[in-house]
Scaffold this motif. Structure first.
Motif, PDB file in Angstrom:
ATOM      1  N   ASP A 555       9.713 -15.088   0.530  1.00  0.00           N
ATOM      2  CA  ASP A 555      10.749 -14.656  -0.401  1.00  0.00           C
ATOM      3  C   ASP A 555      10.055 -14.214  -1.676  1.00  0.00           C
ATOM      4  O   ASP A 555       8.958 -14.679  -1.987  1.00  0.00           O
ATOM      5  N   ILE A 556      10.719 -13.307  -2.411  1.00  0.00           N
ATOM      6  CA  ILE A 556      10.097 -12.736  -3.610  1.00  0.00           C
ATOM      7  C   ILE A 556      11.047 -12.923  -4.790  1.00  0.00           C
ATOM      8  O   ILE A 556      12.269 -12.959  -4.610  1.00  0.00           O
ATOM      9  N   THR A 557      10.491 -13.076  -5.990  1.00  0.00           N
ATOM     10  CA  THR A 557      11.354 -13.252  -7.167  1.00  0.00           C
ATOM     11  C   THR A 557      12.047 -11.939  -7.507  1.00  0.00           C
ATOM     12  O   THR A 557      11.600 -10.860  -7.114  1.00  0.00           O
ATOM     13  N   GLU A 559      12.042 -10.516 -10.264  1.00  0.00           N
ATOM     14  CA  GLU A 559      11.163  -9.680 -11.098  1.00  0.00           C
ATOM     15  C   GLU A 559      10.051  -9.042 -10.270  1.00  0.00           C
ATOM     16  O   GLU A 559       9.448  -8.058 -10.695  1.00  0.00           O
ATOM     17  N   GLY A 560       9.750  -9.653  -9.096  1.00  0.00           N
ATOM     18  CA  GLY A 560       8.705  -9.104  -8.246  1.00  0.00           C
ATOM     19  C   GLY A 560       7.295  -9.495  -8.665  1.00  0.00           C
ATOM     20  O   GLY A 560       6.322  -8.955  -8.171  1.00  0.00           O
ATOM     21  N   VAL A 561       7.178 -10.459  -9.596  1.00  0.00           N
ATOM     22  CA  VAL A 561       5.849 -10.861 -10.067  1.00  0.00           C
ATOM     23  C   VAL A 561       5.187 -11.831  -9.084  1.00  0.00           C
ATOM     24  O   VAL A 561       3.997 -11.780  -8.838  1.00  0.00           O
ATOM     25  N   HIS A 562       6.000 -12.726  -8.504  1.00  0.00           N
ATOM     26  CA  HIS A 562       5.470 -13.708  -7.561  1.00  0.00           C
ATOM     27  C   HIS A 562       6.277 -13.715  -6.265  1.00  0.00           C
ATOM     28  O   HIS A 562       7.451 -13.354  -6.271  1.00  0.00           O
ATOM     29  N   PHE A 563       5.617 -14.135  -5.182  1.00  0.00           N
ATOM     30  CA  PHE A 563       6.355 -14.366  -3.946  1.00  0.00           C
ATOM     31  C   PHE A 563       5.844 -15.648  -3.295  1.00  0.00           C
ATOM     32  O   PHE A 563       4.798 -16.176  -3.673  1.00  0.00           O
ATOM     33  N   VAL A 564       6.626 -16.184  -2.347  1.00  0.00           N
ATOM     34  CA  VAL A 564       6.254 -17.441  -1.691  1.00  0.00           C
ATOM     35  C   VAL A 564       6.211 -17.243  -0.175  1.00  0.00           C
ATOM     36  O   VAL A 564       6.940 -16.404   0.362  1.00  0.00           O
ATOM     37  N   THR A 565       5.345 -18.011   0.495  1.00  0.00           N
ATOM     38  CA  THR A 565       5.278 -17.956   1.961  1.00  0.00           C
ATOM     39  C   THR A 565       5.181 -19.372   2.519  1.00  0.00           C
ATOM     40  O   THR A 565       4.737 -20.290   1.827  1.00  0.00           O
ATOM     41  N   GLY A 566       5.596 -19.522   3.778  1.00  0.00           N
ATOM     42  CA  GLY A 566       5.451 -20.805   4.471  1.00  0.00           C
ATOM     43  C   GLY A 566       5.341 -20.549   5.962  1.00  0.00           C
ATOM     44  O   GLY A 566       5.900 -19.569   6.468  1.00  0.00           O
ATOM     45  N   GLY A 567       4.624 -21.436   6.653  1.00  0.00           N
ATOM     46  CA  GLY A 567       4.448 -21.202   8.088  1.00  0.00           C
ATOM     47  C   GLY A 567       3.927 -22.413   8.829  1.00  0.00           C
ATOM     48  O   GLY A 567       4.146 -23.555   8.436  1.00  0.00           O
ATOM     49  N   ASN A 568       3.191 -22.149   9.913  1.00  0.00           N
ATOM     50  CA  ASN A 568       2.773 -23.215  10.814  1.00  0.00           C
ATOM     51  C   ASN A 568       1.613 -24.064  10.298  1.00  0.00           C
ATOM     52  O   ASN A 568       1.217 -25.029  10.948  1.00  0.00           O
ATOM     53  N   ASP A 569       1.059 -23.702   9.127  1.00  0.00           N
ATOM     54  CA  ASP A 569       0.033 -24.584   8.544  1.00  0.00           C
ATOM     55  C   ASP A 569       0.682 -25.651   7.655  1.00  0.00           C
ATOM     56  O   ASP A 569      -0.029 -26.431   7.003  1.00  0.00           O
TER      57      ASP A 569
END
Length: 623
Positions: A555-557, A559-569
């Motif tokens: 997902d991204i903010t 403002e587009g300055v930061h984004f987040v990720t999540g997964g199998n780790d």
């Protein structure tokens, strides 16, 4: 066998994300729910974590240290220590961790058993801890708390019987404990000078039973075992003989899965069918009873038992007052993999999640479940709020799109046969006039939503395999669909045709538009985060998103300055968009992260995982 790096190794120079709250409880751990002797806290497992939840406030503490799922938890009588055991891969050592309760920190790791720690018990004066290994291990070990070392061990059960699965210490003496399981009930005496333990098999005559649960009377006069057959055996630890057994008829359906002796006499009994009963020997007829949701796996007393807590397999925690014997549901959470999470437009006060057969709406700050919408025997694959907040649109594996009212959960409408092989992804336009859905067969369908009517506008048939994620631009003129066929397609929603196609050697799991909408970012099973030009579909840059395992959510903010990720780790990562670097990492999930969202207003990050957990993180930058 690949070497296991700890999650911390790859995040040496990166700031840690602050975990604010967890919604989750693994109700499948036998006697996993414990009330601390201070009567102010509940202690229970979720994945690899142990939660300490204050009863009167929202405060939570987390004990991190296990590398795999926690299989048992126990607290010493004084309340000074907590011990927990875990499962691990076959043939590998399974750790027991001894924790200091007040300091909330790890004191010692005890490693001897292989495969799994089945059960743990402290001696009454905190001198010893006894542990029982799982089916591949089969041994019982006594540990010295002071020396943090094993004193002695022995096979838990005899040769011609099954495994021992439960253990309980004497209430008065530090040298006696009992183990029980499949066809075996043994009273053990510890001979400290010779570092030996001596078992005596209890005689039950012709009765062959598989023990599920066990409890000791306060004065050690008797102990009670609950069986899979649904009856209770009362045994004397002194004579090792059967005192009585019951109930004669109306046995407990699906077995006596939890049992607790009360100081004032009598027993609290929980069954695998969710029945909670107060009864007395020798008849074991119900004096008081209530029906709860899910098989009962824990009964834990607060103080002397004037109040007690019950945990079930459906991850419900109930508080029961003994006198009126009425239940209050105090904690709920998903007990299946969570498939999706979404915030309503413009507010961070609530969010919705879906898992297997239900959609739940949560109050963000209090972690309380506000609403549950259940469709039996179906699986919900994705959800979205309509921009006006008047409906929750959901995608189901029976090929239907269902819309519900978010306050009441009332079914507003159904689109039947929306997709052939189940609806796998869903999105709505900001004018509330259209729903875009993706299916298991790869079709993308655009639906016109009127006040009374739902009309298929176009079926876009380009993807060859299931659609995993859909995002719509702010103007509603374009959308992008990610698919497990290795393509992302940008569609023109005005002319209803394909604009651009992106190809990569991966199963795409997630996609986001940069807020300025000239670029998209994607990720999936190749662990790469790729930036693409919307105009011509060319790749701009590729980052290594994770060292191990697919990335399932991003997902991204605004403002587009930061984004987040999540997964199998199991890691939540915050990225700087322009630098392409990780700024923060969140360690806390024990299951694969399935989806992740930044709340409107950038206060929180909420991530959900395959073990049913919902984690709320503090957004690391000032909003």
């Amino acid at each position: 066998m690949e070497t296991q790096t700890s999650p911390k190794d790859e995040v040496a120079e990166v700031a840690e994300l602050e975990l604010e709250a967890v919604i989750g409880f693994n109700g499948h751990v036998p006697t996993g729910l414990k009330c601390h002797p201070d009567q102010e806290h509940l202690v229970y497992p979720l994945g690899c974590t142990i939660l300490i939840q204050a009863l009167n406030t929202q405060e939570q503490n987390f004990l991190h240290g296990h590398g795999n799922n926690v299989s048992c938890v126990t607290i010493s009588k004084s309340g000074v220590y907590i011990a927990s055991g875990q499962v691990t891969f076959m043939g590998f050592k399974a750790d027991i961790i001894l924790w200091h309760y007040k300091k909330r920190e790890l004191i010692a790791r005890l490693s001897l058993h292989k495969g799994k720690i089945e059960a743990l018990a402290f001696s009454p004066n905190d001198l010893y801890l006894v542990s029982l290994g799982g089916p591949d291990d089969g041994s019982v070990v006594v540990w010295s708390i002071a020396k943090r070392d094993a004193i002695c061990g022995s096979p838990a059960a005899g040769l011609n019987v099954g495994n021992a699965t439960t253990v309980i210490f004497s209430k008065c003496c530090d040298e006696m404990f009992v183990t029980a399981g499949n066809g075996t009930i043994r009273v053990w005496e510890l001979d400290l000078p010779n570092r030996k333990i001596w078992p005596t098999e209890c005689q039950t005559g012709q009765m062959k039973r598989i023990v599920m649960s066990i409890s000791m009377a306060d004065d050690d006069s008797f102990f009670y075992v609950g069986t899979t057959t649904g009856d209770i055996l009362k045994m004397s630890p002194r004579t090792k003989l059967l005192a009585d057994t019951g109930p004669a008829k109306d046995r407990f359906s699906l077995g006596v899965s939890a049992i607790r002796c009360l100081k004032m006499g009598g027993l609290l009994v929980g069954s695998g069918a969710g029945l909670l009963v107060f009864c007395k020997s020798p008849s074991y007829k119900p004096i008081k009873k209530i029906q709860l949701q899910g098989g009962i796996t824990s009964i834990t007393l607060r103080g002397e038992g004037h109040q007690f807590f019950v945990g079930t397999e459906e991850s419900h925690i109930y508080r029961v007052n003994f006198t009126d014997f009425k239940e209050t549901l105090i904690t709920t959470c998903h007990f299946e993999a969570v498939e999706d999470i979404v915030f309503p437009f413009g507010t961070a006060e609530l969010f919705a999640t879906c898992a297997k057969k239900d959609i739940r709406v949560w109050h963000t700050l209090s972690n309380r479940e506000l609403l549950r919408i259940t469709v039996p025997n179906m699986t919900c694959r994705g959800i979205d709020f309509m921009r006006d907040g008047k409906s929750i649109i959901s995608a189901w594996d029976d090929g239907k799109i269902r819309a519900f009212a978010p306050e009441t959960g009332r079914l507003m409408y159904v689109i039947n046969n929306a997709h052939r092989i189940g609806v796998t992804a869903i999105a709505t336009t900001s004018d509330c006039k259209r729903v875009i859905s993706g299916g298991g067969e790869g079709e993308v369908r655009v639906w016109q939503i009127g006040h009374q009517t739902r009309k298929l506008e176009e079926a876009l048939k380009e993807h060859k395999s299931s659609v995993s994620c859909i995002r719509v631009t702010k103007s509603n003129e374009q959308c992008v669909t990610a698919s497990t066929d290795g393509t992302c397609i940008i569609w023109d929603l005005v002319r209803l045709r394909r604009n651009q196609m992106i190809l990569a050697n991966t199963l795409f799991q997630c996609v986001c538009y940069h807020p300025e909408e000239f670029q998209i970012i994607t990720s999936g099973t190749d662990r790469k985060i790729a930036y693409w030009e919307v105009f011509d579909g060319s790749v701009i840059r590729e980052l290594d998103g994770s060292l191990s395992g697919a990335i399932n959510g991003m997902d991204i903010t605004v403002e587009g300055v930061h984004f987040v990720t999540g997964g199998n780790d199991h890691l939540v990562k915050v990225w700087d968009y322009s630098e392409g670097e990780v700024t923060h990492v969140g360690v806390g999930h024990s299951g694969n992260i399935t989806r992740i969202r930044i709340s409107p207003g950038n206060q929180y990050i909420v991530s959900v995982s395959a073990d049913g957990a919902i984690l709320r993180w503090k957004y690391p930058f000032p909003s």
